[in-house]
Design an enzyme around this catalytic site. Sequence first.
Site, mmCIF file in Angstrom:
data_model
loop_
_atom_site.group_PDB
_atom_site.id
_atom_site.type_symbol
_atom_site.label_atom_id
_atom_site.label_comp_id
_atom_site.label_asym_id
_atom_site.label_seq_id
_atom_site.Cartn_x
_atom_site.Cartn_y
_atom_site.Cartn_z
ATOM 1 N N ASP A 1 -8.128 -5.087 -0.271
ATOM 2 C CA ASP A 1 -8.605 -5.944 -1.356
ATOM 3 C C ASP A 1 -8.354 -7.423 -1.115
ATOM 4 O OD1 ASP A 1 -9.727 -4.050 -3.035
ATOM 5 O OD2 ASP A 1 -7.786 -3.464 -3.819
ATOM 6 N N HIS B 1 0.850 -1.192 0.000
ATOM 7 C CA HIS B 1 0.000 0.000 0.000
ATOM 8 C C HIS B 1 0.880 1.235 0.000
ATOM 9 C CE1 HIS B 1 -3.159 2.824 1.131
ATOM 10 N NE2 HIS B 1 -4.000 1.906 0.690
HETATM 11 N N1 ACO Z 1 3.680 -7.809 -4.735
HETATM 12 C C1 ACO Z 1 5.017 -7.927 -4.834
HETATM 13 N N2 ACO Z 1 5.843 -6.900 -4.620
HETATM 14 C C2 ACO Z 1 5.326 -5.728 -4.297
HETATM 15 C C3 ACO Z 1 3.939 -5.536 -4.154
HETATM 16 C C4 ACO Z 1 3.117 -6.639 -4.391
HETATM 17 N N3 ACO Z 1 1.795 -6.543 -4.276
HETATM 18 N N4 ACO Z 1 3.677 -4.253 -3.814
HETATM 19 C C5 ACO Z 1 4.872 -3.655 -3.726
HETATM 20 N N5 ACO Z 1 5.848 -4.544 -4.005
HETATM 21 C C6 ACO Z 1 7.274 -4.282 -3.981
HETATM 22 C C7 ACO Z 1 7.738 -3.557 -5.240
HETATM 23 O O1 ACO Z 1 8.109 -4.450 -6.262
HETATM 24 C C8 ACO Z 1 8.892 -2.790 -4.698
HETATM 25 O O2 ACO Z 1 9.977 -3.661 -4.528
HETATM 26 P P1 ACO Z 1 11.467 -3.232 -4.949
HETATM 27 O O3 ACO Z 1 11.755 -2.054 -4.070
HETATM 28 O O4 ACO Z 1 12.262 -4.433 -4.674
HETATM 29 O O5 ACO Z 1 11.360 -2.860 -6.383
HETATM 30 C C9 ACO Z 1 8.458 -2.393 -3.286
HETATM 31 O O6 ACO Z 1 7.541 -3.402 -2.902
HETATM 32 C C10 ACO Z 1 7.786 -1.025 -3.219
HETATM 33 O O7 ACO Z 1 6.733 -1.009 -4.171
HETATM 34 P P2 ACO Z 1 6.168 0.315 -4.855
HETATM 35 O O8 ACO Z 1 5.516 -0.072 -6.140
HETATM 36 O O9 ACO Z 1 7.206 1.372 -4.889
HETATM 37 O O10 ACO Z 1 5.109 0.757 -3.808
HETATM 38 P P3 ACO Z 1 3.944 1.757 -4.127
HETATM 39 O O11 ACO Z 1 3.718 2.545 -2.933
HETATM 40 O O12 ACO Z 1 4.171 2.533 -5.376
HETATM 41 O O13 ACO Z 1 2.785 0.733 -4.498
HETATM 42 C C11 ACO Z 1 0.828 -0.414 -4.673
HETATM 43 C C12 ACO Z 1 1.606 0.599 -3.848
HETATM 44 C C13 ACO Z 1 0.593 0.108 -6.090
HETATM 45 C C14 ACO Z 1 -0.538 -0.638 -4.010
HETATM 46 C C15 ACO Z 1 1.613 -1.745 -4.736
HETATM 47 O O14 ACO Z 1 1.860 -2.228 -3.439
HETATM 48 C C16 ACO Z 1 0.927 -2.794 -5.577
HETATM 49 O O15 ACO Z 1 1.092 -2.817 -6.809
HETATM 50 N N6 ACO Z 1 0.120 -3.709 -4.936
HETATM 51 C C17 ACO Z 1 -0.632 -4.680 -5.667
HETATM 52 C C18 ACO Z 1 -1.917 -4.070 -6.172
HETATM 53 C C19 ACO Z 1 -2.915 -3.836 -5.078
HETATM 54 O O16 ACO Z 1 -3.137 -4.681 -4.218
HETATM 55 N N7 ACO Z 1 -3.573 -2.674 -5.136
HETATM 56 C C20 ACO Z 1 -4.607 -2.309 -4.185
HETATM 57 C C21 ACO Z 1 -4.131 -1.230 -3.279
HETATM 58 S S1 ACO Z 1 -5.369 -0.803 -2.094
HETATM 59 C C22 ACO Z 1 -6.470 0.056 -3.013
HETATM 60 O O17 ACO Z 1 -6.144 0.749 -3.924
HETATM 61 C C23 ACO Z 1 -7.851 -0.067 -2.668
#
Ligand code: ACO
Length: 380
Positions: A317, A266
């Site tokens: 989610d 998140h």
């Molecule tokens: N699965 C695997 N790795 C992940 C995930 C995930 N769900 N989420 C983040 N990471 C990792 C990234 O690859 C990154 O790793 P790295 O530093 O080794 O490259 C690190 O964690 C940070 O991730 P970011 O993308 O920079 O985090 P950000 O704050 O931009 O992303 C987000 C938040 C978009 C929600 C992300 O966690 C994601 O894509 N999650 C999956 C989709 C999801 O569940 N969305 C619902 C969110 S809640 C809502 O909107 C209602």
Amino acid sequence: MAKQETPVHRARGLEGVVALDSSLSFIDGKKGELIYHGYDIFDLAAHTSFEEVAYLLWNGRLPDRRERDELMQHLQTERELPPMVTDLLRMTPEDANPMAALRTCVSALALFDAEADAHSPEANYRKAIRLTARIPTIIAAFDRLRKGLEPVRPLRRGSTAFDFLYMLGGEEPGSAAERTFDTCLVLHAEHGLNASTFAARVIGATLSDMYSAITGAIGALKGPLHGGANIEVMRMLLEIDRSGRDPVAYVQEKLARKERIMGFGHRVYKTLDPRAAILREMVEELSEERGQRKWYEYSVKIMETMEREKGLYPNVDFFSASVYHMLGLDSDLFTPIFAMSRVTGWTAHLLEQWRANRLIRPRAEYVGPRDLKVKPIDER
Ligand code: ACO
């Protein structure tokens, strides 16, 4: 040309940027705390209904019994769709993306609302109620029509959760299912300046109308990085179930391929999302009750693996997907159902925006080429 001199506060994806003041909700991402207008989400989930939360978000205080009943009645009377919108649903292809259908119908609702462009606070409040009342009817009618069934007209009594489940299945839901679904609506109603809410406020701040802003918000919520994640979560759980794979190995392999596991991570929470904690308990109870403990067991294994391997926690989610599945809802309706609740937060943000409006218009740092000269077209 001199480089742009305006101070620029840049963060990819506006991470950590505070864009505006809001009194609607507060998130402490380190503590895992969520508050709607002063009330903790655990308190609200245990002691209020979706309609009470809608009232809180729109009016800045919880309603008394009379006010709650009045709002309930108002929502009930607004549930019917304009006939042309039902016709539009009849013309919608049965394999249409449900979020695309919802987005289109919400936009079409404006055509049949004489107040669509009225901008008084009273008219906007009425439109917030109308949208909240009609979105469930659109989702249920869409789902029935694509299955070759006639839409069921709303009973126009009871709660939003009750009438929605009735319109979807054609039978009055039991009180346990109504209560579970109602709690899900409470949990999804509001969440600060997330992507869809921000989109709604940007549109609203141009002094465009509420239907335009909510149409845009639905478009933003559709994305798999936002509300669309709940569909992907269920797809993963069903795949694990069908293939008989070990959830731990399944997740590890996905991570090794650098794939994201939907329902985890998140932008704001760096610990367990409190909504996920509440939903986890609901999944545990429901899966016991319905003799489907596997969904809880897969989920816990995935959660433990994600925490161990990536230090990531489930978001709203992750557990909502199996709650909806056990309530018998189709996976691709999960995001529309999210919208059905979040419309209260979106509209509350619009009412707040319009009380002290200012155009939202950030700038981009220009990183393109400079000093090019246009050649005549035949010389390029
Ligand atoms: N699965 C695997 N790795 C992940 C995930 C995930 N769900 N989420 C983040 N990471 C990792 C990234 O690859 C990154 O790793 P790295 O530093 O080794 O490259 C690190 O964690 C940070 O991730 P970011 O993308 O920079 O985090 P950000 O704050 O931009 O992303 C987000 C938040 C978009 C929600 C992300 O966690 C994601 O894509 N999650 C999956 C989709 C999801 O569940 N969305 C619902 C969110 S809640 C809502 O909107 C209602």
